[in-house]
Structures are given as structure tokens and as C-alpha cells.
Write a protein that holds these residues in place. Structure first.
Motif, PDB file in Angstrom:
ATOM      1  N   ILE A   1       1.919  10.835  -6.446  1.00  0.00           N
ATOM      2  CA  ILE A   1       1.589   9.981  -5.309  1.00  0.00           C
ATOM      3  C   ILE A   1       0.542   8.977  -5.775  1.00  0.00           C
ATOM      4  N   TRP A   2       0.952   7.694  -5.831  1.00  0.00           N
ATOM      5  CA  TRP A   2       0.075   6.625  -6.324  1.00  0.00           C
ATOM      6  C   TRP A   2       0.223   5.420  -5.408  1.00  0.00           C
ATOM      7  N   LYS A   3      -0.919   4.945  -4.909  1.00  0.00           N
ATOM      8  CA  LYS A   3      -0.926   3.803  -3.978  1.00  0.00           C
ATOM      9  C   LYS A   3      -0.002   4.053  -2.788  1.00  0.00           C
ATOM     10  N   ASP A   4      -0.090   5.272  -2.242  1.00  0.00           N
ATOM     11  CA  ASP A   4       0.662   5.674  -1.039  1.00  0.00           C
ATOM     12  C   ASP A   4       2.174   5.656  -1.237  1.00  0.00           C
ATOM     13  N   LYS A   5       2.613   5.673  -2.475  1.00  0.00           N
ATOM     14  CA  LYS A   5       4.040   5.754  -2.748  1.00  0.00           C
ATOM     15  C   LYS A   5       4.308   6.938  -3.676  1.00  0.00           C
ATOM     16  N   THR A   6       5.533   7.436  -3.602  1.00  0.00           N
ATOM     17  CA  THR A   6       5.926   8.585  -4.418  1.00  0.00           C
ATOM     18  C   THR A   6       6.722   8.108  -5.622  1.00  0.00           C
ATOM     19  N   TRP A   7       6.367   8.672  -6.787  1.00  0.00           N
ATOM     20  CA  TRP A   7       7.038   8.338  -8.047  1.00  0.00           C
ATOM     21  C   TRP A   7       7.528   9.625  -8.693  1.00  0.00           C
ATOM     22  N   LEU A   8       8.665   9.543  -9.348  1.00  0.00           N
ATOM     23  CA  LEU A   8       9.282  10.707 -10.002  1.00  0.00           C
ATOM     24  C   LEU A   8       9.203  10.533 -11.512  1.00  0.00           C
TER      25      LEU A   8
END
Length: 398
Positions: A80-87
Motif C-alpha cells: 500500500i503506497w500513496k493510498d493505492k495497492t500494488w502487487l
């Protein structure tokens, strides 16, 4: 020093030098880590305040490089980075640091599991064209022939996804036509567009929703909403859990909580034990449903059972007479089923002077034979706490 010992000595020197250099390099990196403009504190798999470097990877906006010093990266990690989810879809474990590649997850995949419960996981797109042209934020790239390849984290729920599982993405229905589970930590799904059907829920973005969603019901079978027990009693709650009217056995997931723990206690299996006189409530819960019952703890009473047989003191030869019994506890009538039997006057030996031909509830019938004598009629209640006898004469007709 022999050759083997000397070789081992040189090897240890090399290892120690490498270890010292590794520690020194890590110290240098750590001292400048937080000063870098690429330094961020992120959430990785629910663990917050993880220190990382995140940098762009060329012009591909949906893909970033990530570096950590103390937090090992794994395929399938959710960042979770800058209110977004990354895989995380690529990792390299170096001697000093850990690095990887993360892809943005623009949405989540939702579906109903075998119990009808909603499952949800973020997904990223995986396609050959995405590496060349990127995925524009706010627009989802479609592959030719109306297929999409998406990547999800491999976990207990996504492992259960099978072919023909349907999903709703961007208001359209998609069916799983291919699954690749060979990559550690990741599952690649190939989806093909399908027609929407009435059971699909577009508002929730869940396919095959109607008629399949879980409907849990919780019932206590052996007590009402309010129950009284005495201070010296215990009460085992008999709880039934159903899903869409089908009984399911997940009793270890049912929890019990007590409003006033000075009045009663309850075990994880639902055994209620009184502690003192008073009133308290027990809430029985499963997931997001619950039921509450009230327990009134009263003073203990001492049982004082008595029994009485009502009927004549004699029966003439070959005649039949009825006898009735009554049971009382502290003077109050108890309607309990009775058990009658006949003996000789020693109260042990079965008699041949009369026969017990019928008994029902609290009534019995006795038929005398044609021999003079005396018999003993016995009776007891179902708990054997109330018991009495009656002597009956067998007389001739004259």
C-alpha cells in the motif's frame, strides 16, 4: 599447518571479509536511506511503516521498482503506497538489500466462495502489450478477442478459484478459461468475456450472486430467550448454525460473551456455570450475526420427593384392580411416568400370587391368581428419587 587446514583458513578469511564488507555497505545505505527522495514508509501485507525506496521504471506508470533493506520481498506481496495497492510480481534477493517490481492494482476481484461468502483480492493486469504501451490510469486495457490476463496474490482463497468461475469487471461478466499456479506467490488468470445473467450483481461487482450468497442463521435449540437456573446447576447451550437452511458444523467459530461475568461464566463450548444469584445476558455470535439470551440465577432448592399408591388393600381371586400413584416434590405434584413391579413380602422375590398386567403413566392393573397370600406393589418415578410400596392381600371369593 597441513594443506586442508590452510585452505579452510583462507576460506574463513574470505567469508569474514565479505561479511564485514556486507555489514559496512548496509550501514552506509541505511544512513542515507531516509534522506533519499525515493524513501517512503509503506504497508506490506498489513505491516505498516515498512521503509522502502520506490522509483519509476521508465515511462510505464503502472510499474515501479522497490528496494528494501530489512524487509524481504516475496512474489505476491501487496504494497500500500500513496493510498493505492500494488502487487509484487518480481523479486531479487541481493546480499545487502532486497529489490523487486510492483504493478498497480486498479481494482479488486470479488466472488462468492463455496459457503456463499464474499471474497475479494486486488489484481493487476498481465499482458504482453502492457509492457509496451502501459495502462493509463482510469482506463483498463483490453486484450484482443475480448480476453484479459490478470494476476492475483496466491493465498488460501485464490487457490480455490477454478475454471469457469465468473467475475464482474468494469460492469461486464468474465469467465476463467485459464489458470497458471506455477509461479510462487502469484496466480495468473485468463478471463474471457461472457454475457451478463440475472443472478449477477452489478452494484457489488459479484457474478452469480443471487441465490448463492450466504444466509447464516443462529438458533439456541434447548432454551428460550429467558431461562432460569439454580446456583448449583449448569446449562449446556445447544446451538444450531445453518447456511441457507442447511446445518453446518463450524462450532469452533461460534463465540460466547457474558454481560456480567460475576453472575455466570460460559465455556468456549457453551457450558453455562452460575457464580451467584442475579441476572446476566449471554451473546452467541458467528461472523456478523448474533443471538442474546437472558440467564436468571436463582437460589438452590432442596428436593423432597414423596410417592403414594392409591387403591384397595385387597384383590379377590382371579379379579383385576387398578392402582394409581402420585409424586410430589416439596408438596407440589410432579407428573412423571411411574414404574410398577410386584414382589413377595420380602420385597425381593418375584411373586406368583398376582400378575401386573398393565401399566401406563401413573396407573397400573393387577390381576390376582387363585391362591391366598400377600404381595408388595412397588412404584418409583423416572429419576428414582421418589419411591414407595403398598401391601395387597389376595383373598378368596368367600
Amino acid at each position: 599447518m597441513d594443506y586442508k587446514a590452510y585452505k579452510s583458513y583462507l576460506s574463513n578469511i574470505k567469508i569474514n571479509v565479505r561479511d564485514r564488507n556486507s555489514v559496512h555497505s548496509k550501514q552506509v545505505m541505511s544512513s542515507t536511506f531516509s534522506q533519499s527522495p525515493s524513501y517512503f514508509q509503506v504497508n506490506i501485507n498489513g505491516e505498516s511503516n515498512q521503509e522502502v525506496w520506490i522509483t519509476d521504471d521508465g515511462d510505464v506508470r503502472e510499474q515501479k521498482n522497490i528496494v528494501t533493506l530489512n524487509c524481504p520481498l516475496k512474489l505476491g506481496d501487496l504494497v500500500i503506497w500513496k493510498d493505492k495497492t500494488w502487487l509484487c510480481n518480481h523479486v531479487d534477493d541481493m546480499d545487502i538489500y532486497h529489490r523487486g517490481v510492483i504493478l498497480i492494482c486498479y481494482s479488486t476481484l470479488k466472488w462468492l466462495d463455496d459457503q456463499g461468502e464474499i471474497q475479494e483480492t486486488p489484481f493487476s493486469f498481465k499482458s504482453d502489450t502492457s509492457s509496451s504501451f502501459g495502462i493509463q490510469e482510469g482506463r483498463i486495457l483490453m486484450m484482443p478477442n475480448e480476453r484479459r490476463q490478470i494476476t492475483v496474490q496466491k493465498n488460501n482463497q485464490t487457490e480455490k478459484i477454478k475454471k469457469n468461475r465468473r467475475f464482474i469487471i468494469d460492469g461486464r461478466a468474465w469467465k476463467t478459461v485459464g489458470i497458471n499456479r506455477l509461479i510462487d506467490g502469484l496466480i495468473n488468470l485468463t478471463l474471457e468475456e461472457q454475457d451478463l445473467i440475472p443472478a449477477d450483481n452489478l452494484d457489488l461487482s459479484i457474478a452469480d450472486f443471487m441465490g448463492n450468497i450466504a444466509d447464516y442463521q443462529l438458533r439456541v435449540l434447548n432454551v428460550k430467550d429467558i431461562v432460569a437456573i439454580e446456583e448449583n446447576q449448569t446449562l449446556q447451550l445447544n446451538v444450531e448454525l445453518t447456511n441457507n437452511s442447511k446445518v453446518i458444523e463450524v462450532y469452533e467459530q461460534i463465540t460466547y460473551s457474558v454481560a456480567d461475568e460475576t453472575i455466570i461464566s460460559v465455556s468456549p463450548t457453551g457450558l453455562v456455570s452460575p457464580l451467584k444469584k442475579g441476572t446476566s445476558k449471554i451473546t452467541i455470535s458467528f461472523r456478523n450475526i448474533s443471538q442474546t439470551i437472558q440467564i436468571n440465577v436463582t437460589s438452590s432448592t432442596t428436593n423432597n420427593y414423596t410417592a403414594q399408591i392409591i387403591g384397595d388393600d385387597f384383590i379377590k381371586y382371579n379379579m383385576t384392580k387398578s392402582f394409581t400413584c402420585s409424586f410430589k416434590d416439596n408438596g407440589i405434584d410432579r407428573q412423571e411416568k411411574a414404574r410398577f413391579w410386584l414382589t413377595e413380602t420380602d420385597s425381593v422375590t418375584p411373586t406368583t400370587l398376582a400378575t401386573l398386567i398393565e401399566q401406563d403413566g401413573q396407573v397400573c392393573k393387577i390381576k390376582a391368581n387363585n391362591k391366598k397370600g400377600r404381595v408388595i406393589l412397588h412404584v418409583e418415578n423416572s429419576t428414582r428419587l421418589a419411591y414407595t410400596t403398598k401391601a395387597i392381600e389376595i383373598k378368596s371369593l368367600l
